[in-house]
Each structure stands twice: as C-alpha cells, then as structure tokens.
Scaffold this motif. Structure first.
Motif, PDB file in Angstrom:
ATOM      1  N   ILE A  46      48.190  45.683  46.282  1.00 52.20           N
ATOM      2  CA  ILE A  46      46.901  45.415  46.918  1.00 52.20           C
ATOM      3  C   ILE A  46      47.018  45.138  48.414  1.00 52.20           C
ATOM      4  O   ILE A  46      46.255  45.650  49.210  1.00 52.20           O
ATOM      5  CB  ILE A  46      46.178  44.256  46.198  1.00 52.20           C
TER       6      ILE A  46
ATOM      7  N   TRP D  16      52.568  40.318  45.370  1.00 50.11           N
ATOM      8  CA  TRP D  16      51.201  39.815  45.301  1.00 50.11           C
ATOM      9  C   TRP D  16      50.668  39.488  46.702  1.00 50.11           C
ATOM     10  O   TRP D  16      51.447  39.184  47.623  1.00 50.11           O
ATOM     11  CB  TRP D  16      51.166  38.532  44.458  1.00 50.11           C
ATOM     12  N   CYS D  17      49.357  39.519  46.835  1.00 49.10           N
ATOM     13  CA  CYS D  17      48.729  39.150  48.099  1.00 49.10           C
ATOM     14  C   CYS D  17      49.105  37.703  48.431  1.00 49.10           C
ATOM     15  O   CYS D  17      49.190  36.863  47.538  1.00 49.10           O
ATOM     16  CB  CYS D  17      47.210  39.215  48.012  1.00 49.10           C
ATOM     17  N   CYS D  20      47.824  34.485  46.368  1.00 49.37           N
ATOM     18  CA  CYS D  20      47.478  34.826  44.988  1.00 49.37           C
ATOM     19  C   CYS D  20      47.924  33.717  44.039  1.00 49.37           C
ATOM     20  O   CYS D  20      49.030  33.176  44.170  1.00 49.37           O
ATOM     21  CB  CYS D  20      48.154  36.133  44.596  1.00 49.37           C
ATOM     22  N   ASP D  22      49.019  33.895  41.220  1.00 51.47           N
ATOM     23  CA  ASP D  22      50.154  34.235  40.363  1.00 51.47           C
ATOM     24  C   ASP D  22      51.471  33.650  40.863  1.00 51.47           C
ATOM     25  O   ASP D  22      52.406  33.437  40.084  1.00 51.47           O
ATOM     26  CB  ASP D  22      50.270  35.765  40.218  1.00 51.47           C
ATOM     27  N   CYS D  51      48.239  43.270  38.304  1.00 50.27           N
ATOM     28  CA  CYS D  51      49.009  42.539  39.324  1.00 50.27           C
ATOM     29  C   CYS D  51      49.910  41.535  38.627  1.00 50.27           C
ATOM     30  O   CYS D  51      51.118  41.459  38.863  1.00 50.27           O
ATOM     31  CB  CYS D  51      48.068  41.773  40.253  1.00 50.27           C
ATOM     32  N   ASN D 121      42.336  35.536  36.253  1.00 47.50           N
ATOM     33  CA  ASN D 121      41.683  35.466  37.581  1.00 47.50           C
ATOM     34  C   ASN D 121      40.237  35.953  37.517  1.00 47.50           C
ATOM     35  O   ASN D 121      39.600  36.178  38.540  1.00 47.50           O
ATOM     36  CB  ASN D 121      42.484  36.251  38.627  1.00 47.50           C
ATOM     37  N   GLY D 125      42.384  42.789  39.097  1.00 52.58           N
ATOM     38  CA  GLY D 125      42.978  42.778  40.426  1.00 52.58           C
ATOM     39  C   GLY D 125      43.545  44.133  40.818  1.00 52.58           C
ATOM     40  O   GLY D 125      43.105  44.762  41.780  1.00 52.58           O
ATOM     41  N   CYS D 200      42.279  35.032  42.277  1.00 51.43           N
ATOM     42  CA  CYS D 200      42.544  36.279  42.989  1.00 51.43           C
ATOM     43  C   CYS D 200      41.859  36.152  44.331  1.00 51.43           C
ATOM     44  O   CYS D 200      40.630  36.214  44.425  1.00 51.43           O
ATOM     45  CB  CYS D 200      41.967  37.464  42.216  1.00 51.43           C
ATOM     46  N   VAL D 201      42.675  35.926  45.355  1.00 51.31           N
ATOM     47  CA  VAL D 201      42.083  35.630  46.666  1.00 51.31           C
ATOM     48  C   VAL D 201      41.462  36.861  47.303  1.00 51.31           C
ATOM     49  O   VAL D 201      40.684  36.756  48.244  1.00 51.31           O
ATOM     50  CB  VAL D 201      43.133  35.016  47.611  1.00 51.31           C
ATOM     51  N   THR D 202      41.802  38.030  46.798  1.00 52.09           N
ATOM     52  CA  THR D 202      41.293  39.255  47.407  1.00 52.09           C
ATOM     53  C   THR D 202      39.962  39.707  46.811  1.00 52.09           C
ATOM     54  O   THR D 202      39.059  40.105  47.535  1.00 52.09           O
ATOM     55  CB  THR D 202      42.334  40.385  47.270  1.00 52.09           C
ATOM     56  N   TYR D 203      39.844  39.625  45.499  1.00 53.14           N
ATOM     57  CA  TYR D 203      38.649  40.226  44.886  1.00 53.14           C
ATOM     58  C   TYR D 203      37.699  39.243  44.226  1.00 53.14           C
ATOM     59  O   TYR D 203      36.576  39.614  43.908  1.00 53.14           O
ATOM     60  CB  TYR D 203      39.061  41.287  43.861  1.00 53.14           C
TER      61      TYR D 203
HETATM   62  S1  SF4 Z   1      44.579  41.511  44.155  1.00 52.42           S
HETATM   63 FE1  SF4 Z   1      44.202  39.425  43.433  1.00 52.42          FE
HETATM   64  S2  SF4 Z   1      45.419  39.235  41.574  1.00 52.42           S
HETATM   65 FE2  SF4 Z   1      46.194  41.006  42.691  1.00 52.42          FE
HETATM   66  S3  SF4 Z   1      47.892  40.228  43.927  1.00 52.42           S
HETATM   67 FE3  SF4 Z   1      46.038  40.186  45.198  1.00 52.42          FE
HETATM   68  S4  SF4 Z   1      45.222  38.122  44.919  1.00 52.42           S
HETATM   69 FE4  SF4 Z   1      46.662  38.456  43.265  1.00 52.42          FE
END
Ligand code: SF4
Ligand SMILES: Cc1ncc(C[n+]2csc(CCOP(=O)(O)OP(=O)(O)O)c2C)c(N)n1
Ligand SMILES: Cc1ncc(C[n+]2csc(CCOP(=O)(O)OP(=O)(O)O)c2C)c(N)n1
Ligand code: SF4
Ligand SMILES: [Mg+2]
Ligand SMILES: [Mg+2]
Lengths: 582, 288, 582, 288
Positions: A46, D16-17, D20, D22, D51, D121, D125, D200-203
C-alpha cells in the motif's frame, strides 16, 4: 520512436502521487487532441513500494505504451537510479535536485538533467510540499510542448472537487514549474502536434463499464480483487445515478450464485473478478450452464499461479475458463483487444448471455483493464437482445423445450401460468428431474441424451454471431503474427516498426475465442507463409486451443510470463529471428 | 382470489422415504403459503442439494434448485432483482449449516427479507448417511464409525449472534406449529429462520420422532419474551432433557432491500435497459 | 456371450436388497475361481427408486459387465417389465409368482420363466419375508451351476456380523431356493467351470484405498459426494486399524486446503471428490502448485454438467482438471483403466506428488470406482519415494532452490535450522515474496521468470516416470481403437468380439494422461491405419488434448454422454461402421 | 534454551504502512512466543491473504502464507499431521470473518488446539479500502460510496455461539494486554481466538486509534466472570460508547486432537509409511 510520438515516465514511491500526476498529464495530452496510451507498474503493497507510470502521446494512433521513453519525472531517488539509464535520446530527467541526486554518469548520450526546484516552488506557493509533483508536471508540459492552459484545465478536472482554491494553487505551481523549465531549455523537438480537438480518455475497464451500462446491466455482484476491483468501484460510484445495484458479497462463490439468481429473476447481472476469485466460481458456472441461466463474468487476468503477482499482467487463465466446471455445456468467451473493444464486448456479452442462456466470459487482463487509451466516442444506442421469452399464461409451457436452435423460451418469476423449477440435476423439457426415480430407465437415458444435445446445439447457433479473427496489415506477408486479446497492442505497434526493416508482416488477431470460428481460423493460418504466436503465458494456452481445433501447429512462439506486458520491440526481435532462421 | 392448497401443490410426487420428516415440512409450507394468500406466480422457492432440497419440485410455484450450499446467494440475487417476489429458501442442515454456513450468517446480518426453512435431520441424507454439522457428539455414521468427535453447530445461537430478525424452530411432528412459524416468517419483514427438526427415518437412528417427542416443549407455553436477546440465547443453549421449539426472537429492523438505493425506483427487472441520451452525454463528459 | 461366460441381472426397488443379493452372488463366483465383473445402476433417491445390478462371471478374464445377460432375478414388478425383454437365450427369469406377474409374452425366445416361492420360503424358515432375496439367490446358484457350499460361505461372509443364527437361517433359505430350482430345471449349459481357486473381488475405489494404504497415506480429508464417498467410508472403517486420520470437512474447499496443510507438515494426505466438489478445490490446486506442496486428489467423475446425474457415469471432467486454477504450474494426471490399476495409481500418486511437489490427480469415474472385479493379489511391498528432503540445520537453506530438475529440497516444520515460509505469492529461492516491494523491478522480473521456469521444469523431469500409452492386441490392425481410463473395459471386450467378425483391431490405451508421452502417442497414432476414439463425454475432451499435443486428428469418434458405461457391442458396431465406410 | 525476541524476528522488514496497527500485533506475537519459550522450529504461523496475512514473513519460524480465507483448514491440516507443532493462525477481518467465516465457525466447534489472531481493521486493506464484514453500518468506502447498509458481524458473539473455548479481544494500542492475551491463547488447550482492533491508518478513517482509545475498557478491570457464557454474550454485544477488550470467555474441554483415535499413536508424521505383512494379510482376507 518516430517523430510526433513521445513517451514519458513518472516514478516514485507508492503514496508519492505518481498516479494522479500521470493522470493529469494523460488528460492534458488527450485534451490536446493527441493519441494517448499508458501503462502503470505498481506493487502489491500500500505504501512505500515503487510505482512508475508511462504515458505515450502521439499524433497518430498508437496501441501500446511504447518501447522507449524520452522524459522521466523522478519523484524519488530509486526512480532516478533505476529508470534514468533506460531513457532514449533526445530526452531528459525532470527531478528536484534539492531532494535527490541524479548521477549524470548513468544518463545515455543525448539525455539531459532537467532539475526543477519542485519542493521549493510548492512551499513557496502553498506553504506545503504536497504540490511538488505539479511543479514537475508544469516543467514536463513545457518540454513536450503542451499548452499551459490545457494543463490548467486538466488540473481543474482532477482537483475540482477539492475546491477552487486548491485548483488555483495547483495552477500556480504548475505555471511556476513551466516557467522554470522554459527558462532552462527550449521545448524538445518531438514534433507533437496538439490540435485542440479533445479526445476521450478511458481505461479498458472503464470502457467495459460504459458498455455494460449501455447494455442494460442492472446488478453487479463482486468481491474485491485486483485488477477487477476497479469495475466495482466505478459501478458503485455510478450506482445511484444509473440505477445499478452494486453488491459486494462475502466471497466469489456468493457473487456468482447471486448473479445467477438475479438473471433467473430477469435482471441483467454480472460479476467481475480475477483468476483466484474465478476459481471459486467454477462450480456455479456449470450451474448456469445446466439451468440455462444467463451470466456475464469478467475475468481480469493477472499473474498466476495462485496469488502470484497480484499487480502484474498475464494471459494465463484461458485454460481455466475454457475447462471450468464438470461436464460439457455451452459457454462463450470474448477477449477484447483494446479499451474500445471492451465497450463492445460488455454489451454484446449481455445479449449473448440472454440469447443463448449460458455463461459468457469477458477475458481481460490487468494490462488492458487498467491501461488508459484515447478512444472515439462510443455509440450508446446499442441493440438490446433479450432472446426467446415465453408469453404469459401459455398452456403446457416447457422451459427446456427441445428446439432446433437449442434455445428454449425463458419465463420470469411473476409471469402468470409459466411456473417451472430450474434445476441443476438433469431434467426433462418441463424441468422435472430425471436424476432420481427416472435415472437409468431406457426412456430417460434417451431424454438425457436429447437434453444434452439440445444444450450443446446452442453453441452451433451462437457460432453465427461470433466474429472470425481479424487480419490486420497486408494480406501477403512474410510473417503472420498471431495473438489474442490485449496482446494486439504490442503486435500492432511492432508491425509499424517492422515496416522500416523490410520485413512484411501482418497480424492475425483473435478476440471472440469461443465458440471459435474454426473455418476462418484455419483458412487464415493456412494462408500464412510463416506464423508466430505471441501470448502472455508459459504453456501457450491459446496456441494449444488453436491446434486442438485446427490441427495446425504454429511455426514459432513468443511467450512471456514475467508479469510485464509485451513491448513491440520484443516482437520485432523475435520476428527478425524467425525470418532470419528461414 | 383465494389460493387453495391444491393449487400450490405440484403434481410431482415427493420421492422421500416413507415417514421422512420432510413431508411434514412440505405440508406446513403449503399451509403457510395458503394462509398468506400469496399468488404462487409471485413465489420462488430456492434450494441447494440434498433430499430436503428437492422440495421446490413439489410446489407449483417458481423454483430454483441450485447447487449444494449456495441457496442463500441465489435467493438473495432473486430478491435483489425483484423484491416484488416472495422468496422461500430451503434445504438441509448440511446444505445450510455445513457447506453453506458462511453465506447463511452473512445473509442474516444483512437482513434480507426472505424466509429460510432448514430441514434439519442431523445427518446427510442424500449421500446415504454421513455426519452433518448438527450431528450430536458421539453419533455413529458412515463417516464416523467410532462416533463423531465434533460438537454440533447451534443454529439458533448463531442466528442470534448474526443478527437475524426472526428466529424460530419447529418440529415435523408438530406441523401445525410449524405452519404458524413459517407463516410468521413469511409475514415478517426481514430475515426469518425456521429451523425444523425433521427426522431422517433411514439414516438417523438417534434423533427420531420419539426422541423429539419426549423432549420438545413450546416456547409459547412458557413465559418467554421474544424480544429479549439474552433470554433467547439462554433458550438457544438449552439441549438435552428439554428442547424448546417455537419463536425464540423477533425484532423489527430495516431490511437490506429497503436500504438499497438502487431499489428506490422499484424492482430492477422493471427498469428500462440501456442509457438515455442525457445519461450518455453525462457519462461522456467524465472522460473528456 | 461365449460359453463359460454368464451375466445375470438382479433388479428391484431401492431398499429391496438388490446390492447385497448381488454382492453375495459375486463373492460366490469369485470364491469359485471365476472371473467376475459387475455394474450396478442406481438412482439419486434413497428408497423406492429402481436399482439393477449386473454380474458377469466367466472362465476367462473379462473386462466389462458384458452386453447381454442370461438370467434375471426380478425382485419387483418394474424389473420384470423393464428387463425381462432384454434377456438373452438360453436363459430365464427368477421371480416370485406369488408376488409379481411375469408376462411371458415379453420373453425372448429361449428364455424361460423360473418362478420360486421366495417369500413363502422366507416366511416358512424365518417367520419373516425379509430373506426372500436369498431364496432367489439359491435358485440362481443352481441355474448357473454354483456349489451350494460356496454360496453358504458367501452368505456367512456377508451376514457373519449379524450372528450365527441369522447366517444359519440364510443358509437354509438359500438351500430351499436351490432345491426348488433343482426340481424345476436342470442347470443351464453355460459351461462355467468353477475351479475352487478363490479370487479376490474388489471395486475400483476399494483397490485405490488399498493402494493408498500401501503407499503410506496418513490422512484423508473429504466431503461426501457420490461416487467418492465410498473412499471415505472405507477409510473411516479402517482408520483405527491402519492409523489413518479421516476428516470429514465442512466442504471441499476445506478438504483440499487441509490436505495441503497436512502435506506441508509432512504427512501423506489425500482427498477424494467428484466434479462439483473438485470445482471447489480449483483455487487451492494452484496453491499446491505455487507452494510446491504435494497433494493427491481423487476426482471420481459422474455425469455433469452441474449436479447432472449423480449416480451415473461419465468421463467429462478431464478438461476441468487439466485447466484448473489460474496461471501455469505442473500437475500430474493419472487415469487408471481398471480396479487393478487403481491400486497402482494410488501409491504412485503419493510418490509422484512428493517427488515433484505438485498436485497429482487420480481421475476415476463412477463406473470404475464402483465396479467390482476379480483381481490378482496386489503386491503390498511398494516403493515409497519421498523425493528431495533437506538435512536438518543446513546453512543458507533455500526451499525453492533453482535446480536443473526443477525439484528443490523440502523441509518439514520441526526440522532445525530450515525455517521458511511457503507462500502463494511469487517468491524467490528462499521463499521471500517478490510481489510487494520487489515486483516489477528489473532484477525481480527476472527472478519471476526463473522461478516459473524452475517449477515448469518439474514436468519435464516427471515425464520420465510417466507411462506411454499401451497398445493391446495385434500390432498390425485394420483399426486402432483409442481410449483412456475406464473405457478400456468395453474396448478390450469389444476386441474379443471383433475377432469373430474378421476385423482385426487393437486398442491404444492412455492412462498416464499428463504430462503426456507425446512422442510415443504420436508414433502409435501414426502407425495406425485407421483410428477410432472412444470416450465418455460430449465434446471429446481427451481427443482435443491429443490433437493439441500431437496435431493428429483421429479418424472417427464414438462418444457417449447418457450416463451409462460403454457396452462392447456399441464399440463393435461403430468399428464395423467405420471400416465399412472405408 | 532461552528464546529471545530477536531470534524469532525475521530479517524481512514489514511492508505495512507506517502506523499500521499490525505492527503492534507483530510485536505482541513475538513477545508472547518468547514468553512461552517455544522453539521457533516447532512453531508454524499460517495466514491467508491481506496486508495482515503477510505477518508470517516477519517471524523466523515455519510459515504458510496460503490463499484468501482458507487459513483455518491449512492450519488444521498442519495440526492434524503433527500435533507436536504449535500453530498460530492469523490474517485479516476480511480473510477470517468474510470469505473464511464458515471455516472459522467450524474450526471453533471442533476445538482444534490452535491460536487464531485476527487483525481486525474493519476494512479491506490490501485491496485498497472496500467495506469488510466488520465495517460499521454507514461506513463510506470504495465499495460503499453512500455508506454501508449492512450490519457488521460480531466475532465475539459468533465465537461464543460456535463453542470456541478461549475468546478474547485486544487492541493494537495496548500491545501489553494483547501479548498477555496471545500468550494465554498459546497456553490454552483448545481453540483460542484473539480478535484485535488494528487500525488501518490508510483506509479506515473511522475506527482509528483515538476512536478506540476513547471507548475501550478492560474486562479484567471489571467484575467479569470468564466462565459465564451469558455474561460473555452480554459483553459481546456491548458496542458504542464503551467497548470491552480482554478475555470474554474460557472453558476447558477436550480438543479435537485429543479425541481423534488416529493420533493416539502419536503424530502422523512420525508413523511408518506403508503396510506391515500382517496388515497386508488381514486386508487381503477382506476381499476373499
Ligand atoms: S493499508 Fe491499512 S492495513 Fe494495510 S498496511 Fe496500510 S495501514 Fe495497514
Ligand atoms: C459441492 C458438492 N459437494 C458434495 C455434494 C454431495 N451432496 C449432495 S447432498 C449432500 C448433503 C446432504 O445433506 P443435507 O444438506 O443435510 O440434506 P439431506 O439430504 O439430509 O436432506 C451432499 C454432501 C454436492 N452435491 N455438491
Ligand atoms: C479468492 C480471492 N478473492 C479476492 C482476493 C483479493 N484480496 C486480497 S486481500 C483481500 C482482503 C483483505 O482484507 P483483510 O482480509 O481484512 O486484510 P487486510 O488487508 O485488511 O489486513 C482481498 C479481497 C484474493 N486474494 N483471493
Ligand atoms: S434418506 Fe432420510 S432425509 Fe432422505 S428422504 Fe429418506 S428419510 Fe428423508
Ligand atoms: Mg440433512
Ligand atoms: Mg482488514
């Protein structure tokens, strides 16, 4: 690349905005009346992965992303290190030398360093570093000779929903980049001829969605999977305005069975997925076959086996789709060659599915589905053919009536007097099971045979609507290059290049794969003096099919299974090798 | 128009073994459909594969006899395409609680408006007697000759935790109550589960009619509050000497179909196909 | 049928005891040293459906159930009405005329009515009507010339676990039936020669189970499905004594993934299913391919598409198995021709699966899996070949090492120092993903290609262990009949019949289907003067494969898709037609 | 031999972002494994796709990174083949509660002895942000641009009704408690669920760290009886202002592996292959 034909590449880390930057440039080119084709390379991660985007713009129609690129925007150090050595001259590298170091020693001759203080410009204009890409875009516009106003318009289109202020800031940043470049270097002499007649720019899957809407799709059931997810996203975004019910299901088993239920009830419904997801639809494909329920399945191929390379392209699922589900039943397989053809494939698929009451596949792939290309405006007045439908209240209705065409009249729940049971067991004309107390009794052994033959006859009837392979290029040629689906792009561009080498070649392109127009295929192959099969998988899945059907073994094969699309020069090189070998 | 049972009953004679519990379910279903005065042309009965899943053939309505375990998504597809239709989903314990368990739970949480009748005989009938997901621990079957070592699923408890809005259990030995439960399910707006003890007289020598007759009691005969989730859980976990049948839980909540924007214009099957001129032009603008 | 070759048929309603009656007779014939083959026709309904069972016994080895039958036991009226007209002379109908009416007008000439008061005998001896079948069995034993003692022994074997008393009662009933028949008619002159040297009698799937045990199977994970359920039942019954863990899973997806997990951990594990169940294993088949995990899958074909005719036979799943799962990866397909070969296929499958670390299919069908046949005692000392396994603690262990053979050393969890991750994404030699931050980078594009080639090389290596097609019969022949798998039975018997017609024919039999010994196949086909492909499906799935691989189109095809097995005379008739047409 | 965290941690850097949830789970897992002093050669970490499912690559143990939704059967196969191995199953909410829901519930009722850590999450992801089975009603995602119209699954309630014997929930913002929960799961004999809120900090812009920090409280801080099924149900249905984390329920019951006769002689992988002479002869007798 010839004059009037320029490819640029933008690279950076996932999250750097490579895609949006490329998109604005591609829109600007399309709006300038140029022919655009693109290819984006990304990874199954991502953030932080390496992404690059190649955009080719030309005065004449082109098909592939092109072999070479003349300008590079490097948004991170990795891009400069990996891609700068691959540039073609004349050309240059647009980069921010406040942030990264371009080692000029790695540049090919004739390729220049074109630094832009992109971050500084962005900070200066907006107080944030966020718009640095846009500064490089401005520089790019200058170098290829695009009109700044067109670039502004494209930025407005892209960022319009963020508000006028943001658009304005972007425009200013772009202009600063443009001016900086203009001071540094005069435009390259690429001889692009922007002509102001804007073109439509869309991806293969967007085009497919349009075709589905034009074809009357009412329900899309899907489970997310690259590269098919985009279809669900697009459909979901348009669901309200266009009256499409988009259902994200719990898995692909559900999606396919749901589509069958909806089609049974009379709604045009489709699903889309990639190979691993389609694998879960195999059983229900046979259900559609046996109950004679229409179903449209987009199978967007990516690299296998198994999870493979989820963000890379391949043509490796034909064999699965062809063999899917136990026993024999009619299925139709379309493999559009281009974004334009995705449109047509989509509405045709619905017509074919309802005409022949069977599963219809549209076999795309990551490359075709996600590539953007400029297209002619599609014709939205497409024929809607719903096939044989029974009249209300007919006495003695037989849902599975044995007919010469193999097609029997459908009835929809809610119609009076036509009640029947669609069953996955073998059944008689009325739809009654012959698998239980009738199985094996001489009379019903015969019924089975006749029902089987009835269903399979639909394939013969459908053959009339299938299109034979297209021969592109001169009739007489030293070499016939055979391909299917999206590989058309590289082949057509290869033919252009071959023209300059003294080799005459033509392209035999398959796109309606099943039922196959065997006679035309055989004739075309027999007419060829030498054949080269080009396809994107290891074992030659279509090659095998062609040989099984025609008995003709093609002379040579070029196969690719590294996840990258074909490049025209790979085909040119192979063609030269083949003909040298004669 | 009054719809009589004989109108809804098809000419096809059930091929179940004499004494099979599924006969009772068929009769109760016919009665319940008749009670609602539904026109059979607007009814679709959907099933999977199993002895029980042959049921659609014995009604004179529309029917879809699909594949093993996928009754929920097919039924959902029909409902979403045309919510004017009444959908009864049906099949066996193996079909619904074994291979189809995931779909079952997802359908309940979405609260599709349909009635799901599970002919629970605690065995795989059609495949000649293997353990099913509801077979009791210790049960000897063809696949468990030394007794099953698995705890069975608890469909009522699962339905409660999945958010179904009408959760009930019947018994083939009591077709009258069952008809009431099915009718209740048909009238209920939302996902209605009718789990039915339906003895397999051929392969299940444990969970027989007498087994159940000795144990079942009716929730309506006790002071059970069908709107109390925890009380319902408590009843759901009752097993052994006393086994409750009847309505465990009922709640009103929005159905999926009500909340789906694309259905606000009416059934999908009644919408025009293709694009209007304005729609086409609007779309084209997006790509310029 | 020639002398010393008799088929009998027993028919009745499901629940009438047709199967057990036939089984006792078949055992008695086998114990008498005769060669036995059987075919049972039943329906997808538990009680009340029509069942019939044909048992052929002969002095010489026979392969199929035979075209004709000479004696019929009718346990219900339907059997008398449907089957009596089909009898061959000399012969007779054994029936209880207290219970049913045999219309003698429908009997072919030379076929007699042979009534037995079966119910009366049963009532008389046991007070219950339950043993009436056994009375008819006694009569049958007399008519074909079996020894009553042998019949008694077979009854004891069948009913032994019900206690001595029941056995005794059965024996008495049988004897009464025998005596009744003896008074009525002298034995037919079928010239069967019981010789007292007992033979082993087993079904194809029982033989397969034996082979699996001999081959070291440790775990069987299955979901019930006709005709594969028998494998689970047999294994479950033998689980305790032979240390096999039998797991009935919640579905076929689970079964296949569980088998992969168990094989990954080092246990020889298999699954068995039919087409619809296998459809649900398609995705995980690719997982086994990509992670290079062994897996043995028995795919017992029945009539498709979809639920089709669950209790009927077909060879219609080859195409699905061949194409299963996205992308290309090595798979091995064995299609045993006979119960004997099922044994060999099973243990070979485990060796091949571990040697080449890939999915191995055993493609059987309802006919082969459920037919009983007398076989030679199998050799239980079979080779156990576990393939390349790494030594504990090796430094720098690479699970997916690129080797010439394509095979890399496996490690099992619990082994010290060899920890690795098996992944469904594309990976490098160590097993690290190349799908995320490495995808598309030039170095890893190359890694992908090399990993793909490594895996596919295993197929070339495995080819050496695959067996070429067998040519049975005279080398020079007017006609070569080509078949695969279970169709051997009818073809071999057809050759016997053809001998009497002046046509010389031979049989080219395929059983190791993939990887295919193409050279030998081509040579054999080219050597044939005329070819006839016989297979049990509509589209000619193997025919297509053969043509794709060899380019040779077979001259003629005989296909069957009505759910019944081939009968020798159908093939004879087609052979005559083909050769007449010359 | 004392096993240090650095021994169990692989050289492969998580992709991972940044931020995250995780990461917290990985760390807690490493700590829990270390606390049990398990030799990593006897540990197998199994996952699906997502992810989260990349986690096995970040441990230096054996691992199987399978296909989407099938983590349970693969993990089961490994346990059944060799119960000497410790198995951690892991993956995302989509993987386990969406496509894998049926396997999840069947594994729990069988009480296999393994630990299942779900990185929940509330979003898909890896496929860039579609609604997941735990996404809240109303949530806007790529697949639900006008808000999800489905009620989410309740993994804790489902686990209770399916018969899991150790049921817990952690939060990535509290890695210490989470490590304790995972360690408890590893030590527990039977199926242990550790559901973890893993932002999930991105989505997922709804279920963020602050979202959970404001709401979660620990069951161990209240008077919660982990042996009381109904109390556990009550806690399982708590959502909104206050969300419980910690151990909901624990019970001792026989594991599948203990009850499986074929395992009474020890792990399958340690048994000789093929048949002994006596076995062969006994078999042959059956066919005479
Ligand atoms: S998209 Fe969300 S779940 Fe996937 S690595 Fe990034 S923060 Fe984590
Ligand atoms: C994918 C698949 N797997 C297996 C089967 C075989 N099969 C048919 S019915 C059935 C189970 C029947 O049990 P249940 O659903 O409880 O119905 P019942 O016969 O008991 O009414 C099975 C396993 C199938 N048809 N399809
Ligand atoms: C059969 C199949 N369908 C779809 C996919 C695509 N896919 C990959 S990951 C994923 C979901 C990820 O969500 P989740 O399991 O919650 O994990 P997360 O990424 O959120 O950690 C999907 C649908 C797939 N790999 N296989
Ligand atoms: S086998 Fe059992 S479930 Fe099937 S019809 Fe007979 S009694 Fe009913
Ligand atoms: Mg059942
Ligand atoms: Mg998730």
């Amino acid at each position: 690349m010839p004059e009037g034909d320029v490819a640029i590449r933008i690279g950076g880390a996932a999250g750097d905005g490579v895609t949006s930057t490329g998109e604005v440039y591609a829109i600007a080119c399309a709006r300038s009346g140029l022919h655009v084709t693109t290819y984006e390379s990304y990874q199954s991660v991502i953030r932080g992965g390496h992404v690059w985007f190649q955009i080719r713009a030309a005065n004449e129609k082109r098909y592939s992303q092109g072999d070479t690129f003349q300008l590079l925007i490097g948004l991170d150090q990795q891009t400069l290190d990996v891609h700068a050595p691959l540039l073609s001259a004349p050309g240059g590298v647009i980069h921010d030398n406040d942030r990264h170091d371009l080692d000029e020693g790695i540049l090919p001759e004739g390729v220049q360093s074109l630094p832009v203080p992109a971050q500084a410009i962005s900070m200066d204009v907006s107080g944030k570093p966020l718009m640095q890409n846009v500064a490089t875009l401005g520089a790019l516009a200058h170098h290829v000779g695009l009109d700044l106003k067109v670039l502004h318009g494209s930025l407005a289109k892209m960022f319009g929903r963020k508000g006028e202020e943001i658009v304005k800031l972007n425009e200013t940043v772009a202009e600063r980049g443009y001016r900086h470049a203009a001071k540094q270097h005069k435009p390259f002499e690429f001889a692009l001829r922007p002509n102001g007649e804007g073109r439509l720019l869309m991806s293969g899957h967007e085009s497919l969605c349009l075709g589905a809407l034009a074809g009357g799709v009412k329900l899309v059931a899907q489970y997310p999977m690259t590269p098919a997810s985009g279809i669900m996203h697009w459909m979901a975004a348009h669901a309200k305005d266009y009256g499409v019910l988009v259902k994200q299901t719990e898995d692909e088993l559900a999606a396919m069975n749901l589509v069958i239920g909806a089609n049974f009830a009379g709604a045009r419904a489709m699903t889309a997925t990639s190979g691993g997801g389609y694998a879960l639809m195999v059983e229900a494909t046979g259900l559609a076959g046996m109950t004679e329920t229409p179903a449209v399945i987009v199978e967007a191929q990516r690299v296998g086996p198994s999870t493979g390379l989820p963000t890379k392209t391949e043509q490796g699922d034909l064999q699965m789709v062809f063999g899917a589900s136990q026993g024999d039943f009619p299925r139709i397989i379309l493999a559009p060659r281009s974004p334009e053809e995705c449109y047509e494939a989509a509405w045709r698929a619905f017509n074919l599915a309802e005409s022949y009451q069977c599963p219809v596949f549209i076999l795309t792939d990551l490359y075709l589905g996600e590539m953007w290309r400029t297209v002619e405006p599609p014709d939205f007045q497409v024929p809607i053919i719903r096939g044989l439908v029974a009249e209300d209240g007919g006495e003695g209705y037989r849902r599975y009536e044995i007919t010469e065409s193999g097609v029997s009249p459908r009835a929809f729940p809610g119609q009076a007097g036509l009640m029947f049971i669609a069953g996955s067991d073998e059944h008689d004309e009325k739809g009654e099971l012959i698998s239980d107390i009738r199985a094996g009794l001489p009379e019903y052994v015969d019924t089975r045979t006749r029902m089987m033959e009835k269903r399979m006859r639909k394939l013969e009837t459908a053959l009339n609507e299938m299109k034979p392979p297209e021969l592109w290029g001169p009739e007489d040629a030293d070499l016939t290059i055979v391909s299917w689906g999206s590989t058309q792009a590289a082949v057509r561009d290869a033919l252009e290049i071959l023209k300059g080498t003294g080799i005459t070649a033509n392209s035999l392109e398959f796109f309606d794969l099943w039922p196959l127009r065997v006679d035309e295929a055989r004739r075309a192959l027999e007419a060829a003096s030498e054949t080269l099969m080009v396809e994107g998988n290891y074992t030659g899945q279509f090659h095998r099919l062609l040989r099984a059907e025609t008995g003709i073994a093609l002379g040579h094969a070029l196969r690719k299974y590294d996840g990258e699309p074909f490049y025209p020069r790979e085909i040119v090189a192979k063609a030269e090798e083949v003909l040298r070998g004669r | 128009m009054a719809v009589e049972v004989h109108v809804i009953k098809s000419d096809t004679k059930p091929t179940w073994c004499p004494g099979c519990g599924d006969f009772g379910i068929l009769n109760a279903t016919l009665k319940a459909v008749q009670a609602t005065q539904l026109d059979p042309k607007d009814l679709v009965v959907v099933s999977g594969i199993g002895c029980s899943s042959n049921l659609p053939h014995f009604l004179r309505s529309y029917g879809f006899h699909g594949i093993h375990g996928r009754v929920m998504p097919v039924a959902t597809g029909i409902r979403l395409a045309n919510p004017d239709l009444t959908v009864i989903a049906t099949g066996g314990d193996g079909d619904g609680y074994g291979i189809g368990l995931g779909h079952f739970i997802h359908a309940m949480r979405r609260n599709f408006d349909l009635t799901y009748i599970v002919m629970n005989n605690e065995i795989y009938g059609l495949t000649t007697g293997q353990a099913s997901p509801t077979s009791e621990k210790g049960m000897v079957t063809k696949s468990t000759p030394w007794g099953s070592i698995e705890w069975p699923v608890n469909p009522i408890a699962l339905a409660l935790s999945a958010g179904a809005s009408y959760i009930s259990r019947g018994f083939s030995g009591d077709p009258k109550q069952m008809a009431t439960l099915i009718e209740g399910g048909l009238r209920h707006k939302g996902f209605a589960l009718v789990d039915v003890f339906s003895p397999c007289v051929t392969y299940n020598k444990v969970n027989t009619y007498p087994f159940f007759r000795e144990r079942v009691y009716k929730l309506e005969d006790e002071d059970h509050d069908t709107s109390d989730l925890l009380a319902a859980y408590e009843k759901a976990h009752e097993w052994g000497e006393r086994i409750p049948i009847g309505l465990f839980y009922r709640v009103d909540k929005a159905t999926y179909e009500e909340e789906e924007p694309a259905l606000s214009r009416g059934p999908l099957v009644k919408q025009p196909l293709g694009l209007s001129q304005e729609q086409a032009e609007a779309l084209i603008q997006e790509f310029r």
